[in-house]
Design an enzyme around this catalytic site. Structure first.
Site, short mmCIF file in Angstrom:
data_model
loop_
_atom_site.label_atom_id
_atom_site.label_comp_id
_atom_site.label_asym_id
_atom_site.label_seq_id
_atom_site.Cartn_x
_atom_site.Cartn_y
_atom_site.Cartn_z
N LYS A 14 0.84 -1.22 0.00
CA LYS A 14 0.00 0.00 0.00
C LYS A 14 0.86 1.26 0.00
O LYS A 14 0.70 2.13 -0.83
CB LYS A 14 -0.95 0.03 1.22
CG LYS A 14 -1.89 -1.14 1.33
CD LYS A 14 -2.83 -1.01 2.50
CE LYS A 14 -2.13 -1.00 3.86
NZ LYS A 14 -1.62 -2.32 4.28
N ARG A 89 -9.67 0.82 8.15
CA ARG A 89 -9.22 -0.50 8.59
C ARG A 89 -10.30 -1.21 9.40
O ARG A 89 -10.07 -2.34 9.84
CB ARG A 89 -7.98 -0.35 9.47
CG ARG A 89 -6.65 -0.63 8.73
CD ARG A 89 -5.55 -0.37 9.71
NE ARG A 89 -4.30 -1.01 9.41
CZ ARG A 89 -3.32 -0.46 8.68
NH1 ARG A 89 -3.49 0.72 8.13
NH2 ARG A 89 -2.18 -1.10 8.51
N ARG A 128 11.42 -5.71 6.05
CA ARG A 128 11.43 -4.26 6.30
C ARG A 128 11.87 -3.97 7.73
O ARG A 128 12.56 -3.00 8.00
CB ARG A 128 10.03 -3.68 6.05
CG ARG A 128 9.96 -2.18 6.30
CD ARG A 128 8.63 -1.56 5.90
NE ARG A 128 7.52 -2.17 6.63
CZ ARG A 128 6.24 -1.91 6.37
NH1 ARG A 128 5.91 -1.10 5.39
NH2 ARG A 128 5.28 -2.49 7.07
N ARG A 134 11.01 -0.12 12.96
CA ARG A 134 9.63 -0.21 13.47
C ARG A 134 9.48 -1.45 14.34
O ARG A 134 9.65 -2.57 13.87
CB ARG A 134 8.65 -0.26 12.29
CG ARG A 134 8.37 1.08 11.69
CD ARG A 134 7.51 0.99 10.45
NE ARG A 134 6.26 0.26 10.63
CZ ARG A 134 5.33 0.18 9.69
NH1 ARG A 134 5.48 0.78 8.54
NH2 ARG A 134 4.22 -0.50 9.92
N ARG A 146 -0.63 -8.72 14.12
CA ARG A 146 -1.17 -7.75 13.15
C ARG A 146 -2.00 -8.46 12.09
O ARG A 146 -3.04 -7.96 11.68
CB ARG A 146 -0.03 -6.97 12.49
CG ARG A 146 0.60 -5.96 13.43
CD ARG A 146 1.85 -5.36 12.86
NE ARG A 146 1.62 -4.61 11.63
CZ ARG A 146 2.60 -4.23 10.81
NH1 ARG A 146 3.86 -4.52 11.10
NH2 ARG A 146 2.33 -3.54 9.73
#
Ligand code: B4P
Length: 191
Positions: A14, A89, A128, A134, A146
């Site tokens: 996204k 979401r 990532r 993060r 998640r």
């Protein structure tokens, strides 16, 4: 005005594709993930609250993100259109967005769903995590959480738009450029 929702699970591309799409189509990019991380960096009260939830892989409350989006719509009244990235979401957020847009005499034009295999998604997010710093990308347990929350709270948003015949599924498992071409083709068909 052209308003697009780019929808998909964590790691589906996204954020990656949004950057390219806003450049090509001159839309204002509204990423709730980026907006929340900006609040976290400022250490604002909202950011402090959001960080506790995001670091655990949870969603932040609907009122918080809807408020952020409302402010951004207000600040960008002259926009040619918006690209919503990572928002809505939850079904509640989807309904709130429809109301916020209706108040401004506009509506959602397209909902594009980036479809990627689960294993590839986990690989991308953990990859990532090696460089992003993060917390929600680095810990396998949190990444699993998640995805579970995505399935429980966010997948129903796809059903919500599918029932309105607004959802278009795009293959997101190819390269960044292949996915971008597929998205552009669909946008140009619908615009
Ligand atoms: P986001 O920032 O939206 O997190 P994300 O879903 O992981 O990002 P995205 O899906 O855009 O990443 P991308 O695939 O581009 O949200 C973070 C957190 O904020 C949420 O978990 C939640 O807690 C909170 N939050 C945000 N919005 C909320 C809302 N509306 N309500 C409540 N809470 C909210 O990229 C992933 C990786 O894949 C990158 O490394 C990229 O380089 C790579 N990649 C992308 N495309 C690829 C391709 N084609 N091939 C190979 N790799 C690719």
């Amino acid at each position: 005005m052209y308003n697009l929702i780019l929808f998909g699970p964590p790691g589906s591309g996204k954020g990656t594709q949004s950057g390219k799409l806003v450049e090509k189509y001159g839309l204002v990019h509204l990423s709730t993930g980026d907006l929340l991380r900006a609040e976290i960096a400022k250490k604002s009260p909202l950011g402090v609250e959001a960080k506790k939830l995001i670091d655990k892989g949870q969603l932040v409350p609907d009122e918080m993100v809807v408020g952020i989006i409302d402010n951004c719509l207000e600040e960008n009244k002259e926009a040619k259109g918006f690209l919503f990235d990572g928002f809505p979401r939850t079904v509640n957020q989807a309904k709130s967005l429809e109301k916020l847009l209706a108040l401004r005499k506009t509506a959602i034009d397209s909902v594009l769903f980036l479809n990627v295999d689960h294993d590839e998604l986990v690989k991308r997010v953990l990859n990532r995590g090696k460089t992003s710093g993060r917390a929600d990308d680095s810990d396998e347990e949190i990444v699993r959480k998640r995805f579970a929350i995505y399935q429980r709270d966010t997948e129903p948003v796809a059903n919500y738009f599918n029932e309105k015949n607004m959802l278009r599924i795009i293959t997101g498992s190819g390269s960044v450029d292949e996915t971008f071409q597929a998205l552009c083709k669909e946008i140009e068909r619908e615009k």
